[in-house]
Design a protein around this motif. Structure first.
Motif, PDB file in Angstrom:
ATOM      1  N   ARG A   1       0.838  -1.203   0.000  1.00 20.09           N
ATOM      2  CA  ARG A   1       0.000   0.000   0.000  1.00 20.09           C
ATOM      3  C   ARG A   1       0.875   1.256   0.000  1.00 20.09           C
ATOM      4  O   ARG A   1       1.736   1.409   0.826  1.00 20.09           O
ATOM      5  CB  ARG A   1      -0.914   0.035   1.232  1.00 20.09           C
TER       6      ARG A   1
ATOM      7  N   SER B   1       0.506   5.678  -0.934  1.00 20.85           N
ATOM      8  CA  SER B   1      -0.425   6.744  -1.313  1.00 20.85           C
ATOM      9  C   SER B   1      -0.146   7.087  -2.765  1.00 20.85           C
ATOM     10  O   SER B   1       0.958   7.497  -3.115  1.00 20.85           O
ATOM     11  CB  SER B   1      -0.225   7.960  -0.412  1.00 20.85           C
TER      12      SER B   1
ATOM     13  N   GLU C   1      -8.677   3.034   7.659  1.00 17.80           N
ATOM     14  CA  GLU C   1      -7.532   2.153   7.406  1.00 17.80           C
ATOM     15  C   GLU C   1      -8.024   0.806   6.861  1.00 17.80           C
ATOM     16  O   GLU C   1      -7.436   0.272   5.913  1.00 17.80           O
ATOM     17  CB  GLU C   1      -6.700   1.972   8.677  1.00 17.80           C
TER      18      GLU C   1
ATOM     19  N   PRO D   1      -5.210   8.852   0.561  1.00 19.32           N
ATOM     20  CA  PRO D   1      -5.980   9.572   1.573  1.00 19.32           C
ATOM     21  C   PRO D   1      -5.635  11.053   1.490  1.00 19.32           C
ATOM     22  O   PRO D   1      -4.511  11.447   1.768  1.00 19.32           O
ATOM     23  CB  PRO D   1      -5.492   8.961   2.891  1.00 19.32           C
TER      24      PRO D   1
ATOM     25  N   GLU E   1      -5.944  14.820   2.708  1.00 17.66           N
ATOM     26  CA  GLU E   1      -6.317  15.725   3.805  1.00 17.66           C
ATOM     27  C   GLU E   1      -6.228  17.174   3.342  1.00 17.66           C
ATOM     28  O   GLU E   1      -6.845  18.049   3.952  1.00 17.66           O
ATOM     29  CB  GLU E   1      -5.352  15.553   4.973  1.00 17.66           C
TER      30      GLU E   1
ATOM     31  N   LEU F   1       7.730   8.986  -4.193  1.00 16.35           N
ATOM     32  CA  LEU F   1       9.024   8.745  -3.538  1.00 16.35           C
ATOM     33  C   LEU F   1       9.119   7.291  -3.110  1.00 16.35           C
ATOM     34  O   LEU F   1       8.096   6.645  -2.905  1.00 16.35           O
ATOM     35  CB  LEU F   1       9.130   9.588  -2.260  1.00 16.35           C
TER      36      LEU F   1
ATOM     37  N   ILE G   1       9.589   6.187   2.884  1.00 11.87           N
ATOM     38  CA  ILE G   1      10.514   6.742   3.875  1.00 11.87           C
ATOM     39  C   ILE G   1       9.863   6.665   5.249  1.00 11.87           C
ATOM     40  O   ILE G   1       8.698   7.002   5.414  1.00 11.87           O
ATOM     41  CB  ILE G   1      10.847   8.223   3.546  1.00 11.87           C
ATOM     42  N   ARG G   2      10.619   6.158   6.233  1.00 13.76           N
ATOM     43  CA  ARG G   2      10.186   6.254   7.615  1.00 13.76           C
ATOM     44  C   ARG G   2      11.398   6.668   8.444  1.00 13.76           C
ATOM     45  O   ARG G   2      12.530   6.358   8.082  1.00 13.76           O
ATOM     46  CB  ARG G   2       9.656   4.904   8.140  1.00 13.76           C
ATOM     47  N   ALA G   3      11.142   7.376   9.546  1.00 11.78           N
ATOM     48  CA  ALA G   3      12.240   7.752  10.435  1.00 11.78           C
ATOM     49  C   ALA G   3      12.633   6.537  11.273  1.00 11.78           C
ATOM     50  O   ALA G   3      11.931   5.509  11.281  1.00 11.78           O
ATOM     51  CB  ALA G   3      11.828   8.928  11.304  1.00 11.78           C
TER      52      ALA G   3
ATOM     53  N   TRP H   1      12.431   5.962  17.446  1.00 11.80           N
ATOM     54  CA  TRP H   1      11.696   7.182  17.795  1.00 11.80           C
ATOM     55  C   TRP H   1      10.232   6.855  18.105  1.00 11.80           C
ATOM     56  O   TRP H   1       9.549   7.632  18.754  1.00 11.80           O
ATOM     57  CB  TRP H   1      11.709   8.194  16.631  1.00 11.80           C
TER      58      TRP H   1
ATOM     59  N   PRO I   1      -0.452   4.685   6.396  1.00 10.30           N
ATOM     60  CA  PRO I   1      -0.411   6.018   5.789  1.00 10.30           C
ATOM     61  C   PRO I   1      -0.531   7.034   6.914  1.00 10.30           C
ATOM     62  O   PRO I   1      -1.126   6.745   7.950  1.00 10.30           O
ATOM     63  CB  PRO I   1      -1.658   6.043   4.904  1.00 10.30           C
ATOM     64  N   ASN I   2       0.030   8.203   6.716  1.00 11.27           N
ATOM     65  CA  ASN I   2      -0.067   9.226   7.754  1.00 11.27           C
ATOM     66  C   ASN I   2       0.153  10.590   7.136  1.00 11.27           C
ATOM     67  O   ASN I   2       0.725  10.724   6.078  1.00 11.27           O
ATOM     68  CB  ASN I   2       0.922   8.931   8.877  1.00 11.27           C
ATOM     69  N   SER I   3      -0.322  11.573   7.854  1.00 14.28           N
ATOM     70  CA  SER I   3      -0.398  12.930   7.334  1.00 14.28           C
ATOM     71  C   SER I   3       0.984  13.474   6.983  1.00 14.28           C
ATOM     72  O   SER I   3       1.843  13.609   7.855  1.00 14.28           O
ATOM     73  CB  SER I   3      -1.030  13.775   8.423  1.00 14.28           C
ATOM     74  N   SER I   4       1.197  13.772   5.695  1.00 14.60           N
ATOM     75  CA  SER I   4       2.464  14.329   5.210  1.00 14.60           C
ATOM     76  C   SER I   4       3.677  13.501   5.625  1.00 14.60           C
ATOM     77  O   SER I   4       4.788  14.008   5.673  1.00 14.60           O
ATOM     78  CB  SER I   4       2.658  15.770   5.719  1.00 14.60           C
ATOM     79  N   ASN I   5       3.461  12.239   5.936  1.00 13.31           N
ATOM     80  CA  ASN I   5       4.506  11.341   6.420  1.00 13.31           C
ATOM     81  C   ASN I   5       5.226  11.916   7.637  1.00 13.31           C
ATOM     82  O   ASN I   5       6.444  11.717   7.803  1.00 13.31           O
ATOM     83  CB  ASN I   5       5.516  11.015   5.309  1.00 13.31           C
TER      84      ASN I   5
ATOM     85  N   ASN J   1      10.495  15.188  12.758  1.00 12.15           N
ATOM     86  CA  ASN J   1      10.255  14.216  11.693  1.00 12.15           C
ATOM     87  C   ASN J   1      10.306  14.865  10.311  1.00 12.15           C
ATOM     88  O   ASN J   1      10.696  14.217   9.335  1.00 12.15           O
ATOM     89  CB  ASN J   1       8.916  13.514  11.920  1.00 12.15           C
TER      90      ASN J   1
ATOM     91  N   ASP K   1      13.875  15.137   9.425  1.00 13.68           N
ATOM     92  CA  ASP K   1      14.367  13.822   9.012  1.00 13.68           C
ATOM     93  C   ASP K   1      13.925  13.491   7.586  1.00 13.68           C
ATOM     94  O   ASP K   1      14.682  12.885   6.817  1.00 13.68           O
ATOM     95  CB  ASP K   1      13.854  12.754   9.983  1.00 13.68           C
ATOM     96  N   MET K   2      12.689  13.881   7.234  1.00  8.40           N
ATOM     97  CA  MET K   2      12.208  13.683   5.863  1.00  8.40           C
ATOM     98  C   MET K   2      13.131  14.421   4.883  1.00  8.40           C
ATOM     99  O   MET K   2      13.541  13.876   3.855  1.00  8.40           O
ATOM    100  CB  MET K   2      10.777  14.216   5.701  1.00  8.40           C
TER     101      MET K   2
ATOM    102  N   GLN L   1      16.429  12.636   4.529  1.00  4.39           N
ATOM    103  CA  GLN L   1      16.352  11.404   3.731  1.00  4.39           C
ATOM    104  C   GLN L   1      16.074  11.713   2.254  1.00  4.39           C
ATOM    105  O   GLN L   1      16.573  11.007   1.367  1.00  4.39           O
ATOM    106  CB  GLN L   1      15.282  10.462   4.289  1.00  4.39           C
ATOM    107  N   ILE L   2      15.292  12.743   1.996  1.00  7.29           N
ATOM    108  CA  ILE L   2      15.022  13.126   0.606  1.00  7.29           C
ATOM    109  C   ILE L   2      16.309  13.620  -0.055  1.00  7.29           C
ATOM    110  O   ILE L   2      16.618  13.262  -1.200  1.00  7.29           O
ATOM    111  CB  ILE L   2      13.905  14.203   0.546  1.00  7.29           C
TER     112      ILE L   2
ATOM    113  N   LEU M   1      18.456  10.709  -0.915  1.00  8.79           N
ATOM    114  CA  LEU M   1      17.975  10.038  -2.124  1.00  8.79           C
ATOM    115  C   LEU M   1      18.403  10.821  -3.364  1.00  8.79           C
ATOM    116  O   LEU M   1      18.857  10.248  -4.357  1.00  8.79           O
ATOM    117  CB  LEU M   1      16.440   9.929  -2.103  1.00  8.79           C
TER     118      LEU M   1
ATOM    119  N   THR N   1      18.163   9.719  -7.205  1.00 14.25           N
ATOM    120  CA  THR N   1      16.699   9.639  -7.352  1.00 14.25           C
ATOM    121  C   THR N   1      16.161  11.018  -7.743  1.00 14.25           C
ATOM    122  O   THR N   1      16.562  12.021  -7.165  1.00 14.25           O
ATOM    123  CB  THR N   1      16.044   9.229  -6.011  1.00 14.25           C
TER     124      THR N   1
ATOM    125  N   ILE O   1      13.760  13.824  -7.510  1.00 18.87           N
ATOM    126  CA  ILE O   1      12.780  14.288  -6.517  1.00 18.87           C
ATOM    127  C   ILE O   1      12.086  15.520  -7.106  1.00 18.87           C
ATOM    128  O   ILE O   1      12.752  16.496  -7.453  1.00 18.87           O
ATOM    129  CB  ILE O   1      13.486  14.701  -5.197  1.00 18.87           C
ATOM    130  N   PRO O   2      10.752  15.464  -7.230  1.00 23.66           N
ATOM    131  CA  PRO O   2      10.048  16.646  -7.767  1.00 23.66           C
ATOM    132  C   PRO O   2      10.298  17.860  -6.869  1.00 23.66           C
ATOM    133  O   PRO O   2      10.344  17.724  -5.642  1.00 23.66           O
ATOM    134  CB  PRO O   2       8.568  16.246  -7.710  1.00 23.66           C
TER     135      PRO O   2
ATOM    136  N   THR P   1       7.982  18.464  -4.000  1.00 21.72           N
ATOM    137  CA  THR P   1       8.151  17.661  -2.783  1.00 21.72           C
ATOM    138  C   THR P   1       9.093  18.352  -1.803  1.00 21.72           C
ATOM    139  O   THR P   1       8.788  18.455  -0.610  1.00 21.72           O
ATOM    140  CB  THR P   1       8.712  16.267  -3.137  1.00 21.72           C
TER     141      THR P   1
END
Lengths: 243, 243
Positions: free
Chosen positions: A17, A19, A177, A192, A194, A229, A232-234, A238, B44-48, B95, B98-99, B102-103, B106, B111, B113-114, B117
């Motif tokens: 899965r 997004s 979810e 999803p 927002e 992309l 990516i996870r931290a 954490w 999934p989560n808001s804006s990662n 976080n 950290d994004m 990591q971006i 990449l 990679t 990256i737009p 982003t």
């Protein structure tokens, strides 16, 4: 460690899965959508008061307006279907009455129902979820809870209209979810969203004042370019704490 | 309609999941717990921005205190393990940084990256999620958003500290659902407990001021008596609207 078939399947579903921000033109069969909605409605939820709603927008004119309310982002514009996920803070009375009705039906048919369960819906639910105008009753409960809680553990929330929003959003997100994973299990994809104009979405669907819009779900078949992309996870430490 | 293997597996998992209020003494293998936590973190989560935390309470003395903070309910007392699910409204800066890190890594590795982003994390995220003391900045943004939004669709939330709580709870709940389904996929069971003393839980885990506790998850092997009622849901048409 060897995992069971279901665990392996679930891992495949969760890991695949993503997004998706760009969909193919393929339609999603109606039977798949209905099945995914059915599975969403089986999510765990607070006191089984089911504060959720799912508005599947199919009418072309409404769909176009909804695309715009989703800021015309590519995920919305290219999605085969859009489902507006809604959390309600004031449907719990109706749903509590329905729980009582169904519990009494079960009892009449001979199912043993613990007294604690009926007491819960007859007495505790109305007491716990009523906050009164301007959260005034909630405020009084907050004071009572504070003093009662000095001596012994006690439930704290919900004690305000804000708490009720958090409460409704939480259960609705659990169902969201399920919905996203169900589409993935059917080899379809979701985004999803927002970043939406919740005011325009509410107006379009004529949602009542207590309705919140946690997300609009774009549904379809992913285009490879729809994954922006790599995942990516931290740092895990954490988020996972062993104490 | 014939469903795929994964869809059938997912249906089995969702349908067999119930909130279990009484567990057997069987332990849950550590590898299963770690795997389920891994899958929770892929929600999934808001804006990662990953606003979640999972505190697995293993120390016997802390576990006993946690049982009491869960009002010594049978689900808590008999659970093999308890995991405290936490939503944070103030970890997003860390976080987000950290994004970006990591971006950029990449990108350095080739990679593509737009630009949208990187702009998103460098500029939009800090603007969108900062609410200022007493939500004052949020309030100013609310006024700006109102006037801007008269003419064209625009993102509305989050515009206050309350919105930030809703925001954090939403993403955390998505992960909680992954966690519960993952345990079910592994043939274990859960009870999401909301009727808890969140104040005592926060004190026990020394959680910072921005931490919310959407639920404590009891985990174990179900006893047949742990299912209190047959599954009840209200009329589907109350929740699924086709428009």
């Amino acid at each position: 460690m060897e995992f069971s078939e279901d665990a392996a399947a679930f891992q495949r579903i969760v890991e695949s899965r993503r997004s998706i921000r760009l969909f193919e033109k393929d339609p999603v069969p109606e039977a798949v959508i209905q099945h995914c909605l059915d599975l969403a409605l089986l999510a765990p939820n607070s006191s089984n008061l089911q504060p959720w709603e799912f508005h599947w927008v199919r009418t072309p004119a409404k769909r176009e307006e909804l695309n715009r309310a989703c800021l015309s982002q590519a995920a919305a514009n290219t999605a085969a279907e859009l489902i507006v996920c809604v959390a309600r803070t004031r449907t719990w009375r109706r749903n509590c009455a329905d729980m009582i009705r169904q519990i009494e039906e079960l009892r009449a048919k001979g199912t043993r129902i613990p007294k604690a369960t009926t007491d819960y819906y007859y007495k505790l639910v109305p007491f716990a979820y009523t906050q009164g105008p301007l959260s005034l009753l909630g405020f009084l409960k907050r004071i009572g809870t504070f003093f009662y809680g000095l001596a012994r553990p006690t439930t704290r929330e919900p004690l305000s209209h804000t708490d009720m929003k958090i409460w409704a959003i939480k259960s609705t997100a659990l169902a969201c979810e399920n919905l996203m994973l169900a589409f993935r299990a059917h080899d379809f994809d979701t985004c999803p969203m927002e970043g939406i104009d919740s005011r325009r979405v509410r107006k379009l669907l004529q949602l009542p004042g207590d309705a919140l819009v946690p997300m609009v779900l774009a549904v379809g078949k992913r285009r490879p370019a729809g994954v922006t992309l790599p995942r990516i996870r931290a740092e895990r430490s954490w988020f996972v704490k062993i104490v």
